[in-house]
Design a protein around this motif. Structure first.
Motif, PDB file in Angstrom:
ATOM      1  N   GLN A 189     -14.916 -16.401 -12.588  1.00 20.23           N
ATOM      2  CA  GLN A 189     -14.102 -16.006 -13.740  1.00 20.23           C
ATOM      3  C   GLN A 189     -14.001 -17.165 -14.721  1.00 20.23           C
ATOM      4  OE1 GLN A 189     -10.333 -14.362 -12.474  1.00 20.23           O
ATOM      5  NE2 GLN A 189     -11.345 -13.005 -11.027  1.00 20.23           N
ATOM      6  N   TYR A 218     -10.299 -22.713  -4.208  1.00 24.42           N
ATOM      7  CA  TYR A 218     -10.495 -21.571  -5.095  1.00 24.42           C
ATOM      8  C   TYR A 218     -11.477 -20.609  -4.453  1.00 24.42           C
ATOM      9  CZ  TYR A 218      -8.521 -24.655  -8.670  1.00 24.42           C
ATOM     10  OH  TYR A 218      -7.709 -25.501  -9.380  1.00 24.42           O
ATOM     11  N   ASP A 255     -14.902 -15.992  -6.502  1.00 31.63           N
ATOM     12  CA  ASP A 255     -14.571 -15.062  -7.581  1.00 31.63           C
ATOM     13  C   ASP A 255     -13.762 -15.754  -8.681  1.00 31.63           C
ATOM     14  OD1 ASP A 255     -14.650 -12.400  -8.683  1.00 31.63           O
ATOM     15  OD2 ASP A 255     -12.540 -12.196  -8.106  1.00 31.63           O
ATOM     16  N   GLN A 256     -12.793 -16.581  -8.306  1.00 33.34           N
ATOM     17  CA  GLN A 256     -12.000 -17.308  -9.303  1.00 33.34           C
ATOM     18  C   GLN A 256     -12.870 -18.273 -10.098  1.00 33.34           C
ATOM     19  OE1 GLN A 256      -9.177 -18.855  -6.427  1.00 33.34           O
ATOM     20  NE2 GLN A 256      -7.503 -17.794  -7.483  1.00 33.34           N
TER      21      GLN A 256
END
Length: 66
Positions: free
Chosen positions: A49, A42, A45-46
């Motif tokens: 989130q 991942y 940023d993911q």
């Protein structure tokens, strides 16, 4: 928010983290999850989130470590 304020600047958004089977170890039963799985890679940023979703306890737990 304190978690994010403390760590947000330490990891570049484009950085990557491959989740291992050990990463989610210790997440208590009944915790809210965004369904991060061991194996995939991942972006930071993911994971961020996922942290900011109401159900993102697993993203907090397995995210890149300082």
């Amino acid at each position: 928010m304190l978690f994010a304020d403390t760590l947000l600047d330490r990891f570049p958004r484009g950085g990557r983290h491959t989740v291992t089977a050990a990463d989610p170890a210790g997440i208590p039963a009944g915790s809210s999850l965004v369904r991060i799985r061991a194996g995939p890679t991942y972006t930071v940023d993911q994971l961020w989130q996922g942290v900011f979703l109401r159900s993102g306890n697993d993203a907090v737990h397995v995210g890149p470590h300082a």
